[in-house]
Design an enzyme around this catalytic site. Structure first.
Site, short mmCIF file in Angstrom:
data_model
loop_
_atom_site.label_atom_id
_atom_site.label_comp_id
_atom_site.label_asym_id
_atom_site.label_seq_id
_atom_site.Cartn_x
_atom_site.Cartn_y
_atom_site.Cartn_z
N PHE A 64 1.01 -1.34 0.09
CA PHE A 64 -0.09 -0.05 -0.02
C PHE A 64 0.75 1.25 -0.16
CE2 PHE A 64 -2.01 -3.47 2.39
CZ PHE A 64 -3.05 -3.58 1.68
N GLY A 67 -0.31 -9.31 -3.39
CA GLY A 67 -1.59 -9.81 -3.05
C GLY A 67 -2.60 -9.42 -4.20
N GLN A 102 -9.11 -6.20 -5.53
CA GLN A 102 -8.64 -4.87 -5.41
C GLN A 102 -9.42 -3.64 -5.11
OE1 GLN A 102 -5.26 -5.02 -4.76
NE2 GLN A 102 -4.49 -3.92 -6.54
N THR A 146 -9.61 -10.92 -9.52
CA THR A 146 -8.46 -10.16 -8.77
C THR A 146 -8.91 -8.59 -8.79
OG1 THR A 146 -7.16 -10.05 -10.64
CG2 THR A 146 -6.70 -11.71 -9.03
N GLY A 161 -5.12 1.34 -14.09
CA GLY A 161 -4.83 0.68 -12.67
C GLY A 161 -6.13 0.60 -11.94
N ASN A 216 -8.76 -9.44 -15.21
CA ASN A 216 -9.09 -10.97 -14.16
C ASN A 216 -10.16 -10.18 -13.39
OD1 ASN A 216 -9.48 -12.54 -11.93
ND2 ASN A 216 -7.48 -13.50 -12.67
N GLY A 265 -5.82 -0.39 -8.26
CA GLY A 265 -5.47 -0.57 -7.18
C GLY A 265 -5.63 0.44 -6.11
N GLU A 266 -5.87 1.75 -6.61
CA GLU A 266 -5.90 2.96 -5.83
C GLU A 266 -7.23 3.92 -6.06
OE1 GLU A 266 -1.87 4.95 -5.09
OE2 GLU A 266 -1.61 3.87 -7.13
#
Length: 756
Positions: free
Chosen positions: A255, A482, A657, A653, A720, A650, A722-723
């Site tokens: 993170f 992860g 996220q 996943t 992205g 995916n 993730g965030e």
């Protein structure tokens, strides 16, 4: 690290695996305990290290008594600034050399008697067992000359100076005259928000196992930047980068907190060199708080002016955040405001003040996470002022081009996200009156907010090896924290080469592999995707070169754009050859190609694209809360996030996220805060018993939807994930609380005392 995919039914169609909900390939190893993390590698003669932390915010060490600690049975050495071998100082930061950017702080540990923050490591104890090392560390007795220190952002904000921008993020903007437009606007809001500091709490605390063999160094490390860590350690310890190997096959969450090289890593390597023994240094949870930076607190002003129909006439967003006096990063707090809403007059400013605290660092969506809380709360409050639906207000101000720079907005689908989300969430059932909705005795509120995070990519080198037996090996020195990067990399390669997923093996997590990107800024997957695409194209050209020497091949004379990789070979329509035939005819057991990307090319491309494009992942957060009218306890009861993140590689996943970011956003909204003693600069709640992260009982079922429309300006159309999902999340909670109670909370977290 090397992983191979389990047998998976091969899908049909042009895309076979991209978009499928494939199980993470590292899942079995992690759930069975087979996976080894940085603190789990055995070595003969392994010793253990523990840190001694300063207890003053600023000053000098006048004496440090290590006699009692050294006398403890099992202690090997006690290293202080008086006897530690030297390290080279941290290099000057340069965007052209990312390894210079990963220094958590320029403090040269154990090479100075200066203390720069409360918690700074001032000694290292090395012992035969971790228990002995920790006990002996408690016996080290430092004496100090204490100097005046400043540790409180609120009282020091008047010392703030303008924040410097960089090639990725600008710190100021002016368009028109926002102050004048605000003063004459028929409707306006002018609010001041504060957000507290936050600390990292990854499930795996930072750990390092360091082993020297002459001038060669092996480091097992929990890191988000294998390549950059390798080069940084080489520079700090004066050895060639080729002599340093960083191994990081599994990382238990990062993170941003594992994106830099912090004291634990450097001092483990230093202790191993000093003692001649392999050394393991595992930070305690409290040690992470004292030696690894977190998110800065902030003070933000957001003022909005609008016409009666809700058209924005003025946007002002200013911020004050902090860095450490010895390092830290100014955060892009107004970044989302620059791009989200159309207005003829915009004023943005970011300012920073230096404090005598541990330097702040990256934390999931740095800047954007807390900046969108203020902006989206203010937009919601303007909707109340106008008597306008919050969704409608946002749609009326959705820009056609970038509001500040006028650039094209690459693949922006916020209108579609709002339409889908409002229908799915049942937004029409919301009674617009504050405090009007109930479920039994509970007050019910519904809130909405926009999510925004820039989408970029970094250079990445990827090799692809195709064997005559049909196996494919993809190699890249990237990190798996992860999020499923290794899994999606295999999906990409399988589709690009037209082979079954089970025949693909991905190697990662090792600095000996081709240079990979850092796992930060939601850039790693897109960066690696570009490398996979390029390597697959090179492989196709190489194979066509081989068939030129095969007289009977139906592919002779074909150009790369005339053939398709499918069914384990190359085909032009119905005619073609399996890879095994091509290689056998050429007398080859395998063929390997590498895609290479350089930093200079990345910088040039980034600057060129910024002049014409604004690219970002976006989304909409819908939140429902229930509030006890007597105690003002807040419970999040329902959540829907709808995101435009380009191609979903995916489905499983990606959803994981996105949910994870929302969970962190709920924590930011309702519970998380780092408490600092304004007298001593000490973190007062440096444990999970007092720093309150969400638990299962705090989180409802989170529904996540993705538009899944490719972005033609990005590799494989992806952006992205993730965030983006932490952005806007805290505002959605605050806006739902405002609807349920009629009270606007301006200061995070939203605790009972602020509502009673």
């Amino acid at each position: 690290m090397s992983i191979k995919y389990a047998e998976t039914e091969q899908a049909t169609g042009t895309t076979k695996y991209v978009g499928q909900a494939i199980d993470r390939v590292d899942g079995p190893a992690k759930t069975t305990g087979e996976a080894r993390f940085a603190a789990e590698y055995p070595y003969p003669g392994l010793a253990y290290a523990a840190l001694v932390h300063a207890t003053i915010p600023r000053g000098r060490i006048t004496a440090i008594d290590t006699a009692e600690a050294s006398a403890v049975r099992g202690v090997i050495d006690v290293l202080t600034h008086e006897n530690a071998p030297p390290m080279k100082p941290a290099p000057k930061a340069s965007m052209l050399n990312p390894s210079t950017l990963v220094s958590g702080t320029p403090v040269n540990y154990l090479a100075t008697d200066e203390v720069h923050w409360n918690g700074q490591p001032i000694a290292v104890v090395v012992a035969e067992t971790p228990e002995t090392a920790r006990y002996a560390a408690s016996l080290v007795r430092p004496a100090y000359e204490e100097l005046p220190a400043t540790v409180d952002l609120a009282s020091e904000q008047h010392h703030a100076v303008p924040q410097k921008g960089n090639m990725i993020s600008e710190a100021a903007a002016d368009k028109g005259d926002a102050q004048a437009a605000l003063a004459t606007a028929p409707h306006s809001v002018d609010l001041t928000f504060t957000t507290p500091p936050h600390n990292h709490n990854a499930i795996e605390p930072h750990a390092t196992t360091a082993v020297w063999d002459g001038d060669r160094l092996t480091v097992h490390e929990a890191t988000q930047s294998i390549t950059w860590t390798r080069r940084h350690l080489a520079q700090r310890f004066g050895v060639p980068a080729e002599g340093v190997r960083v191994l990081s096959p599994y990382v238990g969450g990062g993170f941003g907190g594992k994106g830099s090289v912090w004291a634990g890593t450097l001092l483990a390597v230093l202790a191993a060199r000093a003692t001649g023994r392999p050394v393991r240094l595992s930070l305690t949870r409290e040690g992470v708080y004292h030696t690894v930076g977190g998110r800065t607190g902030s003070i933000q002003r957001v003022a909005l002016g609008a016409d009666a129909d809700g058209s924005l006439t003025a946007i002002l967003h200013t911020s004050v955040s902090r860095t450490g006096r010895v390092g830290g990063h100014g955060e892009p707090i107004t970044a989302g405001t620059r791009h989200l809403y159309a207005a003829p007059n915009i004023h943005l400013r970011q300012s920073v003040v230096q404090l005598d605290l541990l330097p702040n660092t990256f934390m999931r969506a740095p800047g954007e996470a807390i900046g969108t809380f203020a902006l989206e709360s203010a937009v919601d409050e303007l909707a109340w002022e106008l008597g306008l639906d919050p969704v409608e207000l946002r749609l009326r101000n959705e820009p056609d081009r970038d509001p500040v720079g006028g650039q094209e907005l690459a693949h922006r689908r916020l209108r579609e996200a709002y339409a889908l989300g409002a229908e799915r969430f049942g937004w029409r059932e919301r009674d617009p009156r504050a405090g009007s909705m109930r479920d039994g005795r509970w007050l019910v509120g519904m809130g909405v907010a926009t999510a925004y995070h820039p989408s970029m990519r970094m250079p990445a080198n990827v090799t692809v090896r195709l064997g005559a037996d049909g196996t494919v090996v993809v190699r890249c020195g990237l990190q798996e924290m992860g999020m499923g990067t290794a899994t999606v990399l295999g999906q990409m390669a399988a589709d690009e080469l037209g082979v079954p997923l089970a025949s693909v093996r991905v190697e990662y997590g090792d600095s000996e592999l081709p240079v990979g990107p850092g796992a930060g800024g939601s850039m790693q997957t897109a960066s690696a995707a570009a490398g996979v695409q390029d390597a697959a194209a090179k492989l196709k050209r190489t194979l066509l070169g081989l068939v030129r020497r095969s007289p009977g091949s139906p592919l002779r004379g074909r150009k790369p754009d005339e053939v398709e990789a499918r069914d384990g070979g190359l085909y032009a329509g119905a005619a073609g050859q399996p890879y095994a035939e091509i290689l056998k005819a050429a007398g080859r057991s395998h063929v390997e190609v590498e895609s290479k990307a350089g930093m200079l090319g990345f910088v040039a491309r980034t600057l060129r694209e910024r002049r014409r494009l604004v690219r970002a992942s976006t989304g909409v957060q819908f939140c429902e809360v229930r509030v006890d009218p007597d105690t003002m306890e807040v419970r999040v009861s329902r959540w829907l996030g709808v995101f435009d993140v380009g191609t979903v590689i995916n489905a499983r996943t990606a959803a994981s996220q996105l949910r994870g970011g929302i969970v962190m956003g709920i924590g930011m909204a309702l519970s998380e805060q780092t408490l600092i003693d304004h007298r001593s600069g000490r973190i007062m709640n440096a444990s999970l018993s007092e720093y309150h992260v969400p638990v299962h009982a705090d989180i409802p079922r989170i529904e996540v939807l993705c538009l899944d429309e490719p972005d033609s300006t990005m590799p494989m159309g992806l952006r992205g994930v993730g965030e983006v999902s932490i952005t806007g999340a805290a505002a959605a909670v605050a806006n739902a609380v405002r609807h349920a109670t009629g009270k606007r909370v301006l200061d995070l977290p939203i605790t009972l005392d602020k509502l009673l």
